[in-house]
Design a protein around this motif. Structure first.
Motif, short mmCIF file in Angstrom:
data_model
loop_
_atom_site.label_atom_id
_atom_site.label_comp_id
_atom_site.label_asym_id
_atom_site.label_seq_id
_atom_site.Cartn_x
_atom_site.Cartn_y
_atom_site.Cartn_z
N CYS A 38 39.44 -14.33 -41.31
CA CYS A 38 39.83 -16.15 -41.42
C CYS A 38 39.02 -15.89 -40.16
O CYS A 38 38.48 -15.94 -39.28
N CYS A 88 48.24 -15.77 -40.62
CA CYS A 88 48.64 -16.38 -41.65
C CYS A 88 49.21 -15.29 -43.00
O CYS A 88 49.61 -15.64 -43.61
N CYS A 95 45.25 -12.25 -39.82
CA CYS A 95 45.25 -13.19 -39.13
C CYS A 95 46.90 -13.50 -39.42
O CYS A 95 47.34 -13.40 -40.00
N HIS A 139 41.34 -21.12 -42.40
CA HIS A 139 41.76 -19.84 -43.12
C HIS A 139 41.10 -19.43 -43.88
O HIS A 139 41.60 -18.67 -44.73
#
Ligand SMILES: [Zn+2]
Length: 377
Positions: free
Chosen positions: A253, A248, A246, A236
Motif C-alpha cells: 500500500c 489493512c 500493511c 491503500h
C-alpha cells in the motif's frame, strides 16, 4: 442594527431549506448569486429568492450584481484537526473571511492519550477569548480525524487504525456542552476547504500525507463519501506488487511507503549506513532537502513517484481534475513538484491533471466549515 445569533441563523425549525443552505454558504464565504448557486447546488432562482429573504431580514447585504455578504453575527465557529502527533485549532466569527481565522498549533496528538483534549480545550478557550468572546459563545464545531468516518453512525470505518477513537466527537460535545460536533475525515475536510476557497474544480482529490495517508474527494459542490466513508482513499492503493505488508491486510500500500514514519525510517536506515545523523523529524528532513541535501531530496523524489503511481491508478477511474496535497509531507513534496508533474505527463490518463499544494492547516479550516454546514449536504 441588531446582531444575529449564529445558532438562530442556523436553526432549521425557522428557515426554509434553501435559505438555510445559502446562510451556510455565506458563513463559509461571501459571493455572487451565481457562485452561491454553484456552491450550494441550488438553482439561481432559488438562491435569488433566499437572498431576498436574507436582505429583508437584515441578515445579509449586497446589490443585484454585487457579492452577497453576511452581516455581523455573534457566536464563534471552531474547527479542530486531530492527528497522531499534532492538533490544530481554528476559530473565527461566521462573517469573517477564512484568512482572518485565528489558529493554534499543538505538538500533542492521539498517541499522547487524553492529554491532547485538555490542551485543545485550552487552545479553543484562548482563541475564542482573543476574538472577544467567552466559552458559551461557541456556536458550531467541526472535527477532522485521521481515519475514514462511516457516514451512517460517524464511527471509524473498517479497517480502522489502532488510534481510532469512535466517540471522539461526543467527548468534545461533553467537553464544550451545548455544541454539536460534526466529524469527518481530515482529507475530505481538506478537500472541502480547498474547493470552497481556492480551487473550484469539477473533481478534486485531496491527499493528506501525514502519519497516515488519506484521500478526500469533492465532486462539484458535494463531498463524495462512499458507502462506508472511504471514497477517495488513496493510501491503500497498491503501489508495489508483493510489497510490504500493511496493517489493512493488503500488501504494497502507498501508506507503507510515503507516510511520515515510512519516509523517516527509510532515511534512518540509509543515513546510519553512511555513518551520518538521520533527520530527527519530517520538518528537519524537508529543511535539509530545501538546503540541497541529495539524500533527503532523493527520499522525497521516491515518495513523489510512488504517490503519482497511486494517483494514476485512481485517476483512470475517476478522471480527477485536480489533486491537492496537504499534511506535513506536503512541503517536502512541493520541493520535488517537477518530478510529480513529469510522472503525471507520462500517462495519457493523468496528463490533464493539475497538482497543487494545500494551504497550511487546510483540514482544520475545513473542519470549521463542516461545523457551519453540518453533517449532511
Ligand atoms: Zn493498506
Amino acid at each position: 442594527m441588531p446582531v444575529h445569533e449564529t445558532r438562530d441563523l442556523l436553526d432549521p425549525e425557522t428557515k426554509s431549506d434553501s435559505v438555510l443552505q445559502v446562510i451556510r454558504a455565506l458563513m463559509c464565504r461571501s459571493g455572487l448569486r451565481t457562485e452561491l448557486a454553484r456552491r450550494t447546488g441550488l438553482s439561481i432562482a432559488s438562491v435569488s429568492t433566499a437572498v431576498k429573504t436574507l436582505l429583508r431580514d437584515g441578515v445579509a447585504q449586497g446589490g443585484k450584481k454585487e457579492p452577497v455578504v453576511l452581516l455581523p453575527a455573534a457566536g464563534v465557529a471552531v474547527g479542530i484537526q486531530i492527528g497522531t502527533r499534532r492538533a490544530t485549532v481554528s476559530a473565527r466569527l461566521p462573517h469573517w473571511r477564512s484568512d482572518q481565522a485565528r489558529v493554534s498549533r499543538l505538538d500533542l496528538g492521539l498517541r499522547d492519550g487524553a492529554g491532547w483534549l485538555d490542551a485543545a480545550a485550552d487552545a479553543v478557550a484562548d482563541l475564542v477569548g482573543s476574538i472577544g468572546r467567552g466559552p458559551g459563545d461557541i456556536a458550531t464545531m467541526g472535527l477532522a480525524v485521521p481515519w475514514a468516518v462511516d457516514p451512517r453512525d460517524l464511527s471509524p470505518s473498517p479497517p480502522a487504525p489502532w488510534f481510532a477513537a469512535p466517540d471522539l466527537h461526543r467527548h468534545l460535545e461533553a467537553r464544550f456542552g451545548q455544541v454539536k460536533v460534526a466529524v469527518d475525515t481530515d482529507a475530505r475536510l481538506g478537500a472541502l476547504h480547498e474547493q470552497t476557497y481556492h480551487h473550484p474544480y469539477e473533481t478534486l482529490l485531496y491527499v493528506e500525507a501525514a502519519e497516515h495517508v488519506l484521500g478526500g474527494l469533492v465532486v462539484g459542490p458535494r463531498m463524495l463519501r462512499g458507502a462506508l466513508g472511504r471514497a477517495g482513499g488513496v493510501g491503500h492503493h497498491p503501489v508495489e506488487p508483493g510489497g510490504l505488508d500493511c496493517w489493512c491486510g493488503e500488501r504494497g500500500c502507498l501508506e507503507r511507503y510515503i507516510s511520515v514514519p515510512a519516509v523517516l525510517e527509510g532515511m534512518y536506515v540509509s543515513a546510519r549506513g553512511r555513518g551520518e545523523e538521520p533527520p530527527a523529524s519530517i520538518g528537519d528532513l524537508v529543511d535539509r532537502a530545501g538546503g540541497g541535501d541529495p539524500d533527503c531530496l532523493w527520499a522525497l523524489t521516491v515518495a513523489a513517484k510512488r504517490l503519482v503511481r497511486a494517483l494514476r491508478a485512481s485517476s483512470t477511474t475517476l478522471e480527477t481534475q485536480a489533486v491537492v496535497i496537504g499534511g506535513p509531507l506536503a512541503p517536502g513534496l512541493r520541493l520535488v513538484a517537477g518530478t510529480c508533474e513529469d510522472e503525471l505527463r507520462r500517462s495519457t490518463w493523468t496528463r490533464h491533471l493539475t497538482v497543487r499544494f494545500a494551504e497550511r492547516d487546510a483540514a482544520a479550516h475545513g473542519a470549521l466549515i463542516l461545523g457551519l454546514i453540518g453533517h449532511l449536504r
